[in-house]
Design a protein around this motif. Structure first.
Motif, mmCIF file in Angstrom:
data_model
loop_
_atom_site.group_PDB
_atom_site.id
_atom_site.type_symbol
_atom_site.label_atom_id
_atom_site.label_comp_id
_atom_site.label_asym_id
_atom_site.label_seq_id
_atom_site.Cartn_x
_atom_site.Cartn_y
_atom_site.Cartn_z
ATOM 1 N N TYR A 131 0.892 -1.200 -0.158
ATOM 2 C CA TYR A 131 0.124 -0.072 0.059
ATOM 3 C C TYR A 131 0.997 1.275 0.102
ATOM 4 O O TYR A 131 0.521 2.290 -0.806
ATOM 5 C CB TYR A 131 -1.006 -0.189 1.102
ATOM 6 C CG TYR A 131 -1.904 1.177 1.389
ATOM 7 C CD1 TYR A 131 -2.923 1.385 0.689
ATOM 8 C CD2 TYR A 131 -1.446 2.297 2.252
ATOM 9 C CE1 TYR A 131 -3.597 2.683 0.708
ATOM 10 C CE2 TYR A 131 -2.089 3.322 2.268
ATOM 11 C CZ TYR A 131 -3.495 3.631 1.558
ATOM 12 O OH TYR A 131 -4.130 4.687 1.812
ATOM 13 N N ARG A 132 2.059 1.310 0.987
ATOM 14 C CA ARG A 132 2.633 2.533 1.051
ATOM 15 C C ARG A 132 3.458 2.621 -0.511
ATOM 16 O O ARG A 132 3.568 3.772 -0.855
ATOM 17 C CB ARG A 132 3.522 2.369 2.051
ATOM 18 C CG ARG A 132 2.876 2.500 3.500
ATOM 19 C CD ARG A 132 3.798 2.311 4.514
ATOM 20 N NE ARG A 132 3.380 2.507 5.906
ATOM 21 C CZ ARG A 132 2.965 1.517 6.747
ATOM 22 N NH1 ARG A 132 3.614 0.183 6.604
ATOM 23 N NH2 ARG A 132 2.560 1.762 8.099
ATOM 24 N N ALA A 133 3.970 1.540 -0.882
ATOM 25 C CA ALA A 133 4.524 1.680 -2.237
ATOM 26 C C ALA A 133 3.789 2.195 -3.325
ATOM 27 O O ALA A 133 4.339 3.039 -4.226
ATOM 28 C CB ALA A 133 5.189 0.268 -2.743
ATOM 29 N N ALA A 134 2.412 1.733 -3.373
ATOM 30 C CA ALA A 134 1.711 2.122 -4.412
ATOM 31 C C ALA A 134 1.101 3.737 -4.036
ATOM 32 O O ALA A 134 0.729 4.442 -5.075
ATOM 33 C CB ALA A 134 0.251 1.099 -4.223
ATOM 34 N N VAL A 135 1.016 4.031 -2.772
ATOM 35 C CA VAL A 135 0.891 5.474 -2.674
ATOM 36 C C VAL A 135 1.919 6.391 -3.123
ATOM 37 O O VAL A 135 1.647 7.446 -3.792
ATOM 38 C CB VAL A 135 0.502 5.765 -1.004
ATOM 39 C CG1 VAL A 135 0.487 7.124 -0.771
ATOM 40 C CG2 VAL A 135 -0.910 5.157 -0.675
ATOM 41 N N ALA A 136 3.200 5.919 -2.862
ATOM 42 C CA ALA A 136 4.348 6.764 -3.377
ATOM 43 C C ALA A 136 4.266 6.876 -4.929
ATOM 44 O O ALA A 136 4.600 7.912 -5.371
ATOM 45 C CB ALA A 136 5.277 5.868 -2.853
ATOM 46 N N GLU A 137 3.955 5.810 -5.581
ATOM 47 C CA GLU A 137 4.028 5.671 -7.201
ATOM 48 C C GLU A 137 2.626 6.708 -7.245
ATOM 49 O O GLU A 137 3.078 7.419 -8.240
ATOM 50 C CB GLU A 137 3.721 4.639 -7.710
ATOM 51 C CG GLU A 137 5.136 3.596 -7.308
ATOM 52 C CD GLU A 137 4.683 2.241 -7.736
ATOM 53 O OE1 GLU A 137 3.613 1.913 -8.304
ATOM 54 O OE2 GLU A 137 5.590 1.414 -7.513
ATOM 55 N N ARG A 156 -0.624 12.246 -0.456
ATOM 56 C CA ARG A 156 -0.042 11.622 0.446
ATOM 57 C C ARG A 156 -0.428 11.510 1.788
ATOM 58 O O ARG A 156 -0.467 10.305 2.348
ATOM 59 C CB ARG A 156 1.469 11.895 0.316
ATOM 60 C CG ARG A 156 2.281 11.142 1.061
ATOM 61 C CD ARG A 156 3.715 11.562 0.930
ATOM 62 N NE ARG A 156 4.000 12.723 1.064
ATOM 63 C CZ ARG A 156 4.164 13.538 2.171
ATOM 64 N NH1 ARG A 156 4.123 12.631 3.368
ATOM 65 N NH2 ARG A 156 4.378 14.695 2.379
ATOM 66 N N ILE A 157 -0.853 12.561 2.476
ATOM 67 C CA ILE A 157 -1.180 12.476 3.823
ATOM 68 C C ILE A 157 -2.668 12.016 3.879
ATOM 69 O O ILE A 157 -2.495 10.946 4.917
ATOM 70 C CB ILE A 157 -1.127 14.083 4.396
ATOM 71 C CG1 ILE A 157 0.374 14.620 4.408
ATOM 72 C CG2 ILE A 157 -1.714 14.111 5.759
ATOM 73 C CD1 ILE A 157 0.353 16.154 4.849
#
Length: 322
Positions: free
Chosen positions: A44-50, A121-122
């Motif tokens: 999830y965090r990786a997908a959000v970063a992308e 992001r937040i």
């Protein structure tokens, strides 16, 4: 869904869609999970970063339509949809709230969301908090925060030497605010530039967590480095909306309004060469599954994971001699 038109100024009423649970679609964008099958937060965090990188490429006003198409597609990806679907609002409510936040976004000096990408992001990373604590009751009013037996008074603990971290309260009067302003002019770097705590109350598990981080931080930094500084703890939903009206990026729902979140100062520690050390300690705890971390610039937002609650409650009781 049509994105609401951008407002040229403040809007009447609450700044976000209703926080009441939204009726979910008969079928979610992902296969329905069992209660024990939690989403993959690393994915999830990786997908959000992308996603944030892609939103940044479409952050200008003429790209509004393309940005909405991008979000419609990317939010439905399994890694992201699994978390949003597990929040109290469900996938549809979380998606619509994000679109509304973006449509109404106006940058200002008070907000931790310096630009549209930071807002996305937040918001998305903070959904981990509300997914974890989706069954926890919200502190709706200031009175509920101040009167809750689930929260302890930090000042009572501080006077007895039971806190390893520091904080300051918001001045309650014009005189207090004036004295704070004079102090900042005379000693501008003596303390972080923060309004201070509106409520000096916290859950016992959060006190134990912050004490634990404070001890680790003290060991990892040179002598003379100030202790861990906490800028926000439990809040009411009433105060959350108050912050939104002042221009802060106060998300709703929020882990703060459940009592399981805290904000700690990061930027101030650059002058002591300790900022990256603290960041590393926090991210290591996130990697261990103990907390969720959201980089909000000057301060970082932390939320306790439910799996760490029992251990930290026992740690609090041991520290207090209960």
């Amino acid at each position: 869904m049509r994105v609401p038109s951008r407002s040229p100024g403040p809007q009447p009423g609450p700044a976000v869609a209703s926080t009441a649970p939204v009726r979910r679609l008969p079928t979610s964008p992902t296969a329905r999970r069992s209660a024990s099958d939690e989403p993959d937060l690393t994915a999830y965090r990786a997908a959000v970063a992308e996603l944030v990188v892609e939103v940044g490429a479409l952050a200008d006003a003429p790209s509004t339509a393309a940005r909405q198409v991008l979000l419609d597609q990317r939010l439905r990806e399994p890694a992201i949809a699994a978390v949003l679907d597990a929040t109290p609002q469900g996938f549809v409510g979380a998606r619509e709230t994000l679109l509304l936040e973006m449509a109404r976004y106006q940058p200002n000096a008070r907000s931790s969301a310096a630009d549209l990408t930071a807002l996305v992001r937040i918001y998305l990373l903070s959904r981990i908090d509300v997914m974890w604590w989706r069954d926890a009751p919200t502190f709706a009013t200031d009175a509920q925060v101040n009167g809750s037996v689930d929260l302890v008074d930090l000042e009572w603990l501080r006077r007895r030497g039971l806190l390893g971290f520091r904080y300051q309260e918001q001045p309650a009067s014009v005189l207090g605010r004036s004295l704070r302003a004079v102090h900042r002019r005379l000693l501008p770097d003596a303390t972080p530039r923060t309004a201070g705590l509106m409520f000096r109350r916290a859950r016992r598990e959060i006190v134990a967590l912050l004490n634990d981080i404070a001890r680790e931080f003290a060991v990892a930094t040179p002598s003379g480095t100030p202790p861990l500084w906490v800028t926000s703890l439990a809040r009411s939903a009433e105060h959350q909306y108050r912050l939104r009206r002042l221009g802060y990026a106060a998300m709703v729902p929020s882990g703060h309004c459940l009592g399981y979140a805290a904000d700690v100062e990061l930027a101030w520690y650059r002058r002591f060469g300790a900022r990256d050390t603290l960041a590393g300690l926090l991210l290591a705890r996130q990697d261990a599954g103990e907390i969720n971390v959201v980089d909000e610039g000057q301060a970082w937002h932390l939320c306790l994971a439910p799996t760490a609650r029992r251990r930290l409650r026992r740690a609090y009781e041991a520290e207090m001699g209960i």
